[in-house]
Design a protein around this motif. Structure first.
Motif, mmCIF file in Angstrom:
data_model
loop_
_atom_site.group_PDB
_atom_site.id
_atom_site.type_symbol
_atom_site.label_atom_id
_atom_site.label_comp_id
_atom_site.label_asym_id
_atom_site.label_seq_id
_atom_site.Cartn_x
_atom_site.Cartn_y
_atom_site.Cartn_z
ATOM 1 N N HIS A 97 -9.846 17.477 -27.303
ATOM 2 C CA HIS A 97 -9.822 16.221 -26.166
ATOM 3 C C HIS A 97 -10.094 14.977 -26.960
ATOM 4 N N LEU A 98 -10.826 14.770 -27.755
ATOM 5 C CA LEU A 98 -11.087 13.369 -28.519
ATOM 6 C C LEU A 98 -9.808 12.967 -29.139
ATOM 7 N N LEU A 99 -9.268 14.134 -29.779
ATOM 8 C CA LEU A 99 -8.044 13.761 -30.749
ATOM 9 C C LEU A 99 -6.796 13.423 -29.753
ATOM 10 N N LEU A 100 -6.396 13.777 -28.520
ATOM 11 C CA LEU A 100 -5.348 13.893 -27.850
ATOM 12 C C LEU A 100 -5.511 12.479 -27.082
ATOM 13 N N THR A 101 -6.830 12.045 -26.812
ATOM 14 C CA THR A 101 -7.172 10.895 -25.889
ATOM 15 C C THR A 101 -7.512 9.749 -26.692
ATOM 16 N N ASN A 102 -7.693 9.712 -28.090
ATOM 17 C CA ASN A 102 -7.974 8.545 -28.817
ATOM 18 C C ASN A 102 -6.875 8.378 -30.097
ATOM 19 N N THR A 103 -6.077 9.183 -30.226
ATOM 20 C CA THR A 103 -5.198 9.019 -31.400
ATOM 21 C C THR A 103 -3.723 9.127 -30.669
ATOM 22 N N VAL A 104 -2.434 9.092 -31.642
ATOM 23 C CA VAL A 104 -1.129 9.301 -31.317
ATOM 24 C C VAL A 104 -0.905 10.817 -31.188
ATOM 25 N N THR A 105 -2.186 11.564 -31.285
ATOM 26 C CA THR A 105 -2.042 13.191 -31.608
ATOM 27 C C THR A 105 -1.239 13.489 -30.101
ATOM 28 N N ARG A 106 -0.339 14.321 -30.121
ATOM 29 C CA ARG A 106 0.302 15.109 -28.774
ATOM 30 C C ARG A 106 0.358 16.537 -28.729
ATOM 31 N N SER A 107 0.176 17.064 -30.167
ATOM 32 C CA SER A 107 -0.132 18.616 -30.342
ATOM 33 C C SER A 107 -0.977 18.942 -31.190
ATOM 34 N N ILE A 108 -1.925 19.929 -30.950
ATOM 35 C CA ILE A 108 -2.735 20.545 -31.961
ATOM 36 C C ILE A 108 -2.820 22.015 -32.137
ATOM 37 N N VAL A 109 -2.967 22.180 -33.153
ATOM 38 C CA VAL A 109 -2.912 23.773 -33.648
ATOM 39 C C VAL A 109 -4.110 23.820 -34.677
ATOM 40 N N VAL A 110 -5.075 24.830 -34.100
ATOM 41 C CA VAL A 110 -6.083 25.263 -35.188
ATOM 42 C C VAL A 110 -6.002 26.653 -35.738
ATOM 43 N N TYR A 111 -5.884 26.608 -36.865
ATOM 44 C CA TYR A 111 -5.635 27.863 -37.750
ATOM 45 C C TYR A 111 -6.697 28.350 -38.649
ATOM 46 N N TYR A 112 -7.309 29.598 -38.471
ATOM 47 C CA TYR A 112 -8.419 29.787 -39.213
ATOM 48 C C TYR A 112 -8.442 31.223 -39.492
ATOM 49 N N ARG A 113 -8.793 31.889 -40.705
ATOM 50 C CA ARG A 113 -8.714 33.185 -41.313
ATOM 51 C C ARG A 113 -7.717 33.980 -40.586
ATOM 52 N N GLN A 115 -5.742 33.351 -38.048
ATOM 53 C CA GLN A 115 -5.492 33.531 -36.479
ATOM 54 C C GLN A 115 -5.620 32.216 -35.861
ATOM 55 N N VAL A 116 -4.753 31.906 -34.729
ATOM 56 C CA VAL A 116 -4.514 30.609 -34.124
ATOM 57 C C VAL A 116 -5.882 30.627 -33.141
ATOM 58 N N LEU A 117 -6.585 29.773 -33.489
ATOM 59 C CA LEU A 117 -7.764 29.633 -32.472
ATOM 60 C C LEU A 117 -7.706 28.712 -31.375
ATOM 61 N N LEU A 118 -6.753 27.825 -31.306
ATOM 62 C CA LEU A 118 -6.587 26.825 -30.256
ATOM 63 C C LEU A 118 -5.136 26.201 -30.276
ATOM 64 N N ARG A 119 -4.690 26.169 -29.162
ATOM 65 C CA ARG A 119 -3.192 25.501 -29.372
ATOM 66 C C ARG A 119 -3.375 24.302 -27.892
ATOM 67 N N ARG A 120 -3.177 23.120 -28.105
ATOM 68 C CA ARG A 120 -3.442 22.124 -27.120
ATOM 69 C C ARG A 120 -2.379 20.790 -26.966
ATOM 70 N N GLY A 121 -1.955 20.429 -26.004
ATOM 71 C CA GLY A 121 -1.241 19.294 -26.061
ATOM 72 C C GLY A 121 0.277 19.878 -25.719
ATOM 73 N N ILE A 122 1.004 19.234 -26.483
ATOM 74 C CA ILE A 122 2.604 19.801 -25.999
ATOM 75 C C ILE A 122 2.901 20.888 -26.813
ATOM 76 N N LEU A 123 2.983 22.065 -26.451
ATOM 77 C CA LEU A 123 3.164 23.307 -26.943
ATOM 78 C C LEU A 123 4.626 23.713 -27.094
ATOM 79 N N ALA A 124 5.052 24.171 -28.326
ATOM 80 C CA ALA A 124 6.210 24.850 -28.845
ATOM 81 C C ALA A 124 6.117 26.005 -28.283
#
Length: 226
Positions: A97-113, A115-124
């Motif tokens: 939420h912080l990254l989407l609202t305070n930077t130009v970021t529009r899409s976030i993916v968190v990849y760990y071990r 696996q994809v833990l999170l996808r948020r914003g504009i999703l493909a």
């Protein structure tokens, strides 16, 4: 709209100086007999005209127009790996939420071990992350990579899990086991301050993920999917 207004304001000194210079020239040409006082007035006018034009040119350099943004192709969404502990879900939600609202970021993916833990914003449409050369390098070197303008990077094809018209990408390591991938809707849009802030948030997430993994053992089940 605000950006357009700022551009107009930066052009005003150049326009005013050009008009004033043209009027001075016409006045000099149309004057049959030039007096000493008029010559002095013309000299002052030329100096002021030059100052106005120079000021406008400096404003163009000091306050350049920001790159044009693009509407990313995809659907708005927020997906978390359902088997994550609630504490991690909360932290991932807070950080994204912080990254989407305070930077130009529009899409976030968190990849760990793996696996994809999170996808948020504009999703493909593609939700699976298959690490390519760039992500492998981020994990190996433990150093962020910033693709300032994806159009000039052939390696962008590995980011098919981001909107196809993503303009800029930051790959920020999450310790030695993961990467946070951020997609922007404009090229060359992340500032050095943004990059430092993103690094700080990533360090906090990496610490939380590593701590929870140490407590829970195998935090990520390879069979779990978003």
């Amino acid at each position: 709209m605000k950006e357009d207004n700022g551009r107009i304001v930066r052009l005003l000194p150049i326009a005013a100086g050009s008009i004033a210079g043209t009027l001075l020239m016409l006045n000099r040409v149309l004057t049959p007999a030039l007096t000493d006082s008029q010559a002095r007035s013309d000299a002052v006018g030329v100096v002021l005209t030059a100052v106005l034009i120079l000021t406008g040119l400096l404003w163009q350099q000091v306050q350049p127009r920001k790159p044009d943004s693009t509407v990313l192709e995809g659907t708005e969404g927020f997906e978390l790996l359902p088997t994550l502990p609630d504490a991690l879900k909360t932290e991932l939600a807070w950080a994204s939420h912080l990254l989407l609202t305070n930077t130009v970021t529009r899409s976030i993916v968190v990849y760990y071990r793996g696996q994809v833990l999170l996808r948020r914003g504009i999703l493909a449409p593609i939700a699976t992350v298959t690490p390519g050369a760039i992500l492998d390098r981020v994990l190996a070197k433990q150093k962020a990579i910033y693709l300032v303008d994806t159009k000039v990077y052939p390696g962008r094809i590995e980011f098919n899990y981001l909107p196809v018209n993503t303009q800029g990408i930051i790959c920020q390591p999450l310790g030695t086991d993961g990467v946070m991938i951020l997609g922007a809707n404009a090229p060359r849009s992340y500032t050095k301050q943004d990059e430092a802030w993103i690094e700080g948030i990533a360090d906090k997430l990496a610490n939380s993920l590593a701590t929870r993994s140490a407590i829970d053992g195998n935090l990520i089940n390879p069979n779990d999917k978003i």
